[in-house]
Design an enzyme around this catalytic site. Structure first.
Site, short mmCIF file in Angstrom:
data_model
loop_
_atom_site.label_atom_id
_atom_site.label_comp_id
_atom_site.label_asym_id
_atom_site.label_seq_id
_atom_site.Cartn_x
_atom_site.Cartn_y
_atom_site.Cartn_z
N GLY A 18 0.80 -1.23 0.00
CA GLY A 18 0.00 0.00 0.00
C GLY A 18 0.82 1.27 0.00
N THR A 19 2.11 1.18 -0.42
CA THR A 19 2.91 2.42 -0.42
C THR A 19 2.41 3.40 -1.49
OG1 THR A 19 4.60 1.55 -1.93
CG2 THR A 19 4.97 1.20 0.42
N ARG A 97 -4.65 -8.98 -9.06
CA ARG A 97 -5.68 -9.87 -9.57
C ARG A 97 -6.17 -9.34 -10.90
NH1 ARG A 97 -8.28 -13.98 -7.48
NH2 ARG A 97 -10.39 -13.99 -8.30
N ASN A 113 -4.01 1.96 -13.69
CA ASN A 113 -3.14 0.93 -13.10
C ASN A 113 -1.71 1.45 -13.06
OD1 ASN A 113 -2.44 -1.74 -12.14
ND2 ASN A 113 -1.63 -2.17 -14.19
N VAL A 150 -3.99 -7.26 -20.76
CA VAL A 150 -3.20 -7.00 -19.54
C VAL A 150 -2.06 -5.99 -19.80
CG1 VAL A 150 -1.66 -8.08 -17.84
CG2 VAL A 150 -3.74 -9.25 -18.57
N ASP A 151 -1.98 -4.97 -18.96
CA ASP A 151 -0.91 -3.96 -19.01
C ASP A 151 -0.72 -3.33 -20.39
OD1 ASP A 151 -0.38 -4.46 -16.29
OD2 ASP A 151 0.98 -6.09 -16.77
C1 GAR Z 1 3.95 -1.59 -7.21
O1 GAR Z 1 5.33 -1.63 -7.44
C2 GAR Z 1 3.18 -1.75 -8.50
O2 GAR Z 1 3.86 -1.23 -9.60
C3 GAR Z 1 3.05 -3.25 -8.59
O3 GAR Z 1 2.81 -3.66 -7.28
C4 GAR Z 1 3.50 -2.81 -6.39
C5 GAR Z 1 2.60 -2.43 -5.25
O4 GAR Z 1 3.31 -1.79 -4.24
N1 GAR Z 1 2.00 -3.63 -9.48
C6 GAR Z 1 2.08 -4.67 -10.32
O5 GAR Z 1 3.04 -5.39 -10.39
C7 GAR Z 1 0.83 -4.86 -11.17
N2 GAR Z 1 1.12 -5.76 -12.24
P1 GAR Z 1 2.57 -1.09 -3.04
O6 GAR Z 1 1.55 -2.08 -2.49
O7 GAR Z 1 3.64 -0.77 -2.06
O8 GAR Z 1 1.92 0.15 -3.58
#
Ligand code: GAR
Length: 198
Positions: A18-19, A97, A113, A150-151
């Site tokens: 959740g940063t 997800r 995203n 996706v992405d």
């Molecule tokens: C982030 O680095 C984001 O880019 C990645 O998850 C992390 C969440 O970090 N997302 C993916 O890989 C989506 N495919 P956080 O929970 O500290 O914000």
């Protein structure tokens, strides 16, 4: 940057630390943009993002996908919660997800995203590891609108991060996330501007 009238309500979906959620909240709290993070939805009962929501006094809801028979049932509850909080724009900030095309269609142009690579390179899972394996010199992060592949949706903003000789997964991820925290609020703002102009 201009403020929104009426106030822009944002919902955040997260599965992990959740940063990025925290960066959004803190950034919008320190600028007078009339943007409010109204709800955090998580799909993991013990994820760190919940503690951040508590500390930041943001309402949160745990909707564990394991408690639902189908992906659609799970998403239906998410949609209900987002409507209850009058959410106009949704940010998937580490939402691990895949979402259905029905969900994407419901929020066309309103679903953002963040991904830890310079898209279109290294889509999907383990993007940082993929970049290291490919021995690229530059990686980074991308904020984009979500479409059915996706992405792959339209990119809103990106930041480049050099890959250093002695980088491993975690050292590179730390520097990528520093940039994520900087560009996510900007990307979300840009998506909201597009939306309100329509
Ligand atoms: C982030 O680095 C984001 O880019 C990645 O998850 C992390 C969440 O970090 N997302 C993916 O890989 C989506 N495919 P956080 O929970 O500290 O914000």
């Amino acid at each position: 940057m201009e403020a929104f009238t009426p106030r822009l309500e944002i919902g955040v979906m997260a599965s992990g630390k959740g940063t990025n959620f925290e960066a959004l909240v803190n950034t919008y709290r320190s600028y007078d943009l009339n943007i409010n993070i109204s709800i955090l939805i998580v799909n993991k009962a013990n994820c760190e993002a919940i503690n951040r929501a508590k500390q930041l006094s943001i309402p949160y809801l745990i909707l564990d996908h394991k408690d639902f028979d189908t992906r659609e049932d799970h998403e239906e509850e998410i949609i209900k919660a987002l409507s209850k909080y009058n959410v106009e724009l949704i940010v998937m900030a580490g939402w691990m997800r895949i979402v259905t095309s029905k969900f994407i269609d419901t929020y066309e142009g309103r679903l953002v995203n963040i991904h830890p690579s310079l898209l279109p390179s290294f889509k999907g899972m383990n993007a940082v590891e993929q970049a290291l394996k490919a021995k690229v010199y530059i990686s980074g992060c991308s904020v984009h609108l979500v479409n059915s592949r996706v992405d792959s949706g339209p990119i809103l903003i990106q930041a480049a991060v050099p890959v250093l000789d002695n980088d491993n997964n975690s050292s590179l991820l730390v520097r990528i996330q520093e940039q994520e925290h900087r560009i996510l609020p900007i990307g979300v703002y840009l998506a909201a501007k597009r939306l309100r102009l329509k």
